[in-house]
Structure formats: structure tokens, C-alpha cells
Design an enzyme around this catalytic site. Structure first.
Site, short mmCIF file in Angstrom:
data_model
loop_
_atom_site.label_atom_id
_atom_site.label_comp_id
_atom_site.label_asym_id
_atom_site.label_seq_id
_atom_site.Cartn_x
_atom_site.Cartn_y
_atom_site.Cartn_z
N ASN A 28 116.22 8.00 -20.73
CA ASN A 28 116.03 6.76 -21.51
C ASN A 28 116.67 6.87 -22.89
OD1 ASN A 28 114.31 8.42 -22.87
ND2 ASN A 28 112.55 7.03 -22.86
N GLY A 32 118.23 11.90 -26.34
CA GLY A 32 119.51 12.33 -25.76
C GLY A 32 120.65 11.44 -26.19
N ASP A 76 113.16 4.91 -18.21
CA ASP A 76 112.04 5.65 -18.80
C ASP A 76 111.15 6.14 -17.66
OD1 ASP A 76 109.65 6.47 -19.91
OD2 ASP A 76 109.41 4.71 -21.20
N SER A 114 111.91 15.25 -21.78
CA SER A 114 110.83 15.38 -22.78
C SER A 114 111.48 15.68 -24.12
CB SER A 114 109.89 16.55 -22.45
OG SER A 114 109.03 16.79 -23.55
N ASN A 166 104.78 10.76 -11.95
CA ASN A 166 105.73 9.92 -11.19
C ASN A 166 106.72 10.76 -10.39
OD1 ASN A 166 104.68 7.47 -12.03
ND2 ASN A 166 106.03 7.31 -13.82
N TYR A 199 102.79 18.27 -27.66
CA TYR A 199 103.83 18.85 -26.81
C TYR A 199 103.22 19.94 -25.93
CZ TYR A 199 108.29 21.24 -25.71
OH TYR A 199 109.37 21.84 -25.09
N LYS A 258 102.70 19.89 -21.83
CA LYS A 258 103.36 20.86 -20.96
C LYS A 258 102.34 21.67 -20.15
CE LYS A 258 107.75 20.18 -21.94
NZ LYS A 258 108.74 19.85 -20.93
N TYR A 273 99.83 19.52 -7.05
CA TYR A 273 100.66 18.92 -6.00
C TYR A 273 101.12 19.98 -5.01
CZ TYR A 273 100.98 14.01 -7.14
OH TYR A 273 100.70 12.67 -7.31
N ARG A 304 115.74 21.80 -35.13
CA ARG A 304 115.55 23.17 -34.64
C ARG A 304 116.38 24.12 -35.49
NH1 ARG A 304 115.36 22.26 -28.06
NH2 ARG A 304 116.73 20.51 -28.44
P1 NAD Z 1 116.63 17.12 -25.44
O1 NAD Z 1 115.82 16.30 -26.38
O2 NAD Z 1 118.05 17.42 -25.80
O3 NAD Z 1 116.63 16.47 -24.00
C1 NAD Z 1 115.54 15.78 -23.47
C2 NAD Z 1 116.04 14.52 -22.78
O4 NAD Z 1 114.94 13.83 -22.18
C3 NAD Z 1 116.71 13.54 -23.76
O5 NAD Z 1 117.97 13.17 -23.29
C4 NAD Z 1 115.73 12.36 -23.79
O6 NAD Z 1 116.36 11.15 -24.08
C5 NAD Z 1 115.10 12.43 -22.40
N1 NAD Z 1 113.79 11.78 -22.31
C6 NAD Z 1 112.72 11.95 -23.11
N2 NAD Z 1 111.70 11.16 -22.72
C7 NAD Z 1 112.15 10.47 -21.63
C8 NAD Z 1 111.56 9.49 -20.77
N3 NAD Z 1 110.31 9.04 -20.96
N4 NAD Z 1 112.31 9.00 -19.74
C9 NAD Z 1 113.57 9.45 -19.54
N5 NAD Z 1 114.18 10.36 -20.32
C10 NAD Z 1 113.47 10.86 -21.35
O7 NAD Z 1 115.81 18.48 -25.22
P2 NAD Z 1 116.25 19.82 -24.44
O8 NAD Z 1 116.27 20.93 -25.42
O9 NAD Z 1 117.41 19.56 -23.59
O10 NAD Z 1 114.96 20.04 -23.53
C11 NAD Z 1 114.95 19.66 -22.17
C12 NAD Z 1 113.66 20.12 -21.50
O11 NAD Z 1 113.55 21.54 -21.61
C13 NAD Z 1 112.40 19.53 -22.11
O12 NAD Z 1 111.48 19.25 -21.08
C14 NAD Z 1 111.88 20.64 -23.00
O13 NAD Z 1 110.49 20.58 -23.15
C15 NAD Z 1 112.31 21.88 -22.22
N6 NAD Z 1 112.46 23.06 -23.10
C16 NAD Z 1 113.56 23.21 -23.88
C17 NAD Z 1 113.65 24.32 -24.70
C18 NAD Z 1 114.86 24.58 -25.55
O14 NAD Z 1 114.91 25.61 -26.22
N7 NAD Z 1 115.88 23.75 -25.55
C19 NAD Z 1 112.60 25.25 -24.75
C20 NAD Z 1 111.48 25.03 -23.95
C21 NAD Z 1 111.43 23.94 -23.11
N1 UDP Z 2 112.63 27.06 -39.08
C1 UDP Z 2 113.05 27.39 -40.36
N2 UDP Z 2 113.90 26.54 -41.02
C2 UDP Z 2 114.36 25.38 -40.46
C3 UDP Z 2 113.94 25.06 -39.14
C4 UDP Z 2 113.07 25.92 -38.48
O1 UDP Z 2 112.66 28.43 -40.91
O2 UDP Z 2 115.12 24.66 -41.12
C5 UDP Z 2 111.72 27.99 -38.38
C6 UDP Z 2 110.50 27.32 -37.75
O3 UDP Z 2 109.46 27.22 -38.71
C7 UDP Z 2 110.18 28.30 -36.64
C8 UDP Z 2 111.55 28.83 -36.21
O4 UDP Z 2 112.43 28.54 -37.29
O5 UDP Z 2 109.41 29.37 -37.12
C9 UDP Z 2 112.09 28.18 -34.95
O6 UDP Z 2 111.98 26.79 -35.11
P1 UDP Z 2 112.50 25.76 -34.02
O7 UDP Z 2 112.11 24.39 -34.49
O8 UDP Z 2 113.94 26.02 -33.75
O9 UDP Z 2 111.75 26.15 -32.67
P2 UDP Z 2 110.21 26.44 -32.28
O10 UDP Z 2 109.36 26.51 -33.50
O11 UDP Z 2 109.85 25.32 -31.38
O12 UDP Z 2 110.31 27.75 -31.61
#
Ligand code: NAD
Ligand code: UDP
Length: 319
Positions: free
Chosen positions: A33, A37, A57, A76, A100, A146, A150, A160, A187
Site C-alpha cells: 500500500n 515503501g 492494504d 509492516s 488475512n 511493533y 510481531k 494456523y 534507522r
Molecule cells: P519497509 O518499510 O522498507 O517495507 C515494508 C513494506 O510494507 C513497505 O513497502 C510498506 O509500504 C508495506 N506495508 C506496510 N503496511 C502495509 C499494509 N497494511 N498493506 C500493504 N503493504 C504495507 O521495511 P523493511 O525493512 O523492508 O521490512 C520488511 C519486513 O521485515 C517487515 O515486516 C519488518 O518488520 C521485517 N523486519 C525487517 C528488519 C530490517 O532490518 N530491515 C528487521 C526485522 C524485521
Molecule cells: N541510533 C543512533 N543514532 C541514530 C539512529 C539510531 O544512535 O541517528 C541508535 C538507536 O538508538 C539504536 C541503534 O542505533 O540503539 C539502532 O537503531 P535502528 O533504528 O537502526 O534499529 P533498532 O533500534 O530497531 O535495532
């Protein structure tokens, strides 16, 4: 030809997964959605005959015509500033959205893999984190929207599996990075690189002694690919165990980018985990998987990606 639905397809991980499954010869149906993204992440796939995209969505009823062999559920918000900005949508996509997709998997008899996270361990009291650790999450803290979404997602997925015999897989993803991360998603990797490129000081939250372990996206995608092919239904950690303090990481970024800026200290966000490192024994034993790309190599590719962005993108503010 195997057909796979990938939710969150326009996001960081989802778009890389689309690429991987297209290159493996699958028919890929992307769904997103676009709340966090961007279509530019999958623009190159629109002309591909084995790719289609639904702007939808997933918290609303999900319908896909025709057979479906696999579902990868990655939709997400994933960055703390995103899920703090849209907390209700975050809870809904993890709960209603997952429900869903599990319903769809049941009807279509698809195998479904859901993206869980190291955040299910919260601010962990066990180090490194093994899959049998139950975690330490503040349900009502700011990150709870969050983390609990999860955790619920894992519970309903196992339900399921147990009660409806759906073939399920659960990956617990640890901090993953690479090209197509959003520069302003808050991040730490895009934050530090963006600051270096804009000539701003690097913002360390807290004293910088908190740790993270960063996994390069290609390694993450390989782990997910293997888990989907496996017959293992319990959660599997996928991440790179190479742990580093945020303070040392800032120094690495300063060296990598050659920035003349310094670090500045800001308050630590509430419930920010103090340490995080995956125990990947299970992934090694069951999937024969371990990361191959070290941080120096992965960060170089990621930095080159961010450097290639236009100055408008670099300066774009998010609201
Ligand atoms: P991202 O925000 O880049 O991608 C998430 C995508 O989901 C986006 O494109 C967003 O538009 C879409 N989305 C959100 N809500 C939606 C909805 N209701 N319907 C349809 N689309 C929807 O984030 P990412 O880093 O690519 O993360 C992807 C997945 O991996 C997430 O589930 C996240 O929790 C999980 N994850 C990522 C990391 C990481 O380090 N990147 C770590 C742990 C878990
Ligand atoms: N962080 C930081 N400066 C920034 C952004 C993040 O020091 O500008 C820290 C944040 O507090 C965390 C770590 O970097 O301890 C990783 O943060 P991120 O948001 O990347 O991921 P997450 O906390 O979800 O692991």
C-alpha cells in the site's frame, strides 16, 4: 511455474525478495500500500512478464485469483520512527493483515513465511539471543506497537499451523541493511550515512554503548530463501552475529565516508534495546546458512548506493 505472493514488495526487503524469486524462475505477485515503501524499488520489474503488482492494504480482505504456491508476508513498517508515527497501522498490519494472509494461505493451500523480528526479544536479558528465549518486551512502551504486533503474528501463525495444518515458516530477522533502505527512515545506517553526506554531525543516541549486529541484505535474502524451502515450522533467527557498539559503528562510518563531522549525543529513545546479537546455531544446523558478506564489504556497497542518490533525495525531509 511456481507462483509466490510477496507483501511489502515495494519496501526494502520485499523488493530484494521480488528480485531473488524472479531470478529463481518464480511468477511473483507483489502487494503493497506504499505507506513506507516506494514504487521506485520495483520499477525495474514492471516490464517483466513474470511480475505483477497490486496496490492494496493487506489489513483489508486479500484476494488473489488463481493458484498460489507460496506467500512471503513482509508488509509492516519496520523502522522505529515509522512505527512510532503510525502505531495503529503497525498493530493492524501485524494482526489483521497477518490473519488475512493466513486465511489466504489456508484457502489456497500455500506455504506461508512471515517476517518476524529480533524485537520479539525486546531489551534482551539473554545474550546472544537464541530462539527459545521468550523475550523482555514492555507491552505498553512506545515500541510495544511493533513488538507485540510481531509477537501476536508469531502466535497466530503457529495456531494456523497447529489447528489448520497450514505450512508455516517464521523468520526472526535481525538488523538488515543494504541498497534501497530509505535515506530518512531514521534507522542508524541511513541516518549516519545521510548525515555524513549532508555534512551534518552524526547523532548517537544514549552513550553509544548499546550494540547491534548488522546483516547484509543478500545474506538475509539467502537465509529466507532457504527457510522457505525447508520443512521447519519453528522460528529461525537470521542475522549476522558480528556485534558492534553504536559508538564504534559511528567511527567506522566516519572512516568510510571521510566526513570531517563529529559525533553528537542525543537521549536514548525509551526501551531502546541495549544489546542485540543473534545466536544462529539453528540456522546453521537446519538451513546450512551463515552470513558471507562482512560489514566492510556490505557497508561499501550501501554507501555507494546512497552516494548515487540525487541531491533532492538527500535533502528530502520526511513528515
Ligand atoms: P519497509 O518499510 O522498507 O517495507 C515494508 C513494506 O510494507 C513497505 O513497502 C510498506 O509500504 C508495506 N506495508 C506496510 N503496511 C502495509 C499494509 N497494511 N498493506 C500493504 N503493504 C504495507 O521495511 P523493511 O525493512 O523492508 O521490512 C520488511 C519486513 O521485515 C517487515 O515486516 C519488518 O518488520 C521485517 N523486519 C525487517 C528488519 C530490517 O532490518 N530491515 C528487521 C526485522 C524485521
Ligand atoms: N541510533 C543512533 N543514532 C541514530 C539512529 C539510531 O544512535 O541517528 C541508535 C538507536 O538508538 C539504536 C541503534 O542505533 O540503539 C539502532 O537503531 P535502528 O533504528 O537502526 O534499529 P533498532 O533500534 O530497531 O535495532
Amino acid at each position: 511455474m511456481k507462483r509466490i505472493l510477496i507483501t511489502g514488495a515495494a519496501g526494502f526487503l520485499g523488493s530484494h525478495l521480488c528480485d531473488r524469486f524472479i531470478s529463481e524462475g518464480y511468477y511473483v505477485i507483489g502487494m503493497d500500500n506504499l505507506i513506507t515503501g516506494d514504487l521506485k524499488n520495483i520499477q525495474h520489474l514492471f516490464s517483466h512478464k513474470d511480475f505483477e503488482f497490486y496496490h492494496h492494504d493487506i489489513t483489508k480482505f486479500v484476494h488473489i485469483p488463481g493458484p498460489l504456491d507460496y506467500i512471503l508476508h513482509f508488509a509492516s513498517p519496520a523502522s522505529p520512527i515509522d512505527y512510532l508515527k503510525i502505531p495503529i497501522q503497525t498493530l493492524k498490519v501485524g494482526s489483521l493483515g497477518t490473519h488475512n494472509l493466513l486465511g489466504l494461505a489456508r484457502v489456497k493451500k500455500s506455504r506461508i513465511l512471515i517476517a518476524s523480528t529480533s524485537e520479539v526479544y525486546g531489551d534482551p536479558l539473554v545474550h546472544p539471543q537464541t530462539e527459545d528465549y521468550y523475550g523482555n518486551v514492555n507491552t505498553i512502551g512506545p515500541r510495544g506497537v511493533y513488538d507485540e504486533a510481531k509477537r501476536f503474528q508469531e502466535s497466530i501463525t503457529m495456531a494456523y499451523h497447529t489447528f489448520h495444518n497450514v505450512e508455516t515458516r517464521i523468520v526472526r530477522i535481525f538488523n538488515t541493511y543494504g541498497p534501497r533502505m530509505r535515506l530518512n527512515d531514521g534507522r542508524v545506517i541511513p541516518a549516519f550515512i545521510g548525515q555524513a553526506l549532508r555534512g551534518e554531525d552524526l547523532t548517537i543516541f544514549g552513550d553509544g554503548m548499546q550494540t547491534r549486529s548488522f546483516c547484509y541484505v543478500d545474506d538475509q535474502v539467502e537465509g529466507i530463501f532457504r527457510l522457505l524451502q525447508s520443512d521447519y515450522a519453528l522460528p529461525v533467527n537470521i542475522g549476522n552475529p558480528d556485534e558492534i557498539t553504536i559508538k564504534d559503528f559511528a567511527e567506522e562510518i566516519i572512516r568510510l565516508t571521510g566526513t570531517k563531522q563529529k559525533v553528537v549525543y542525543h537521549p536514548l529513545p525509551v526501551n531502546d534495546p541495549l544489546q542485540r546479537q543473534p545466536d544462529i546455531s539453528r540456522a546453521k544446523a537446519i538451513l546450512g546458512w551463515e552470513p558471507k558478506v562482512d560489514r566492510a564489504a556490505g557497508m561499501k556497497i550501501t554507501y555507494d548506493y546512497f552516494k548515487s542518490l540525487s541531491s533532492e533525495e538527500l535533502l528530502k525531509e520526511e513528515h
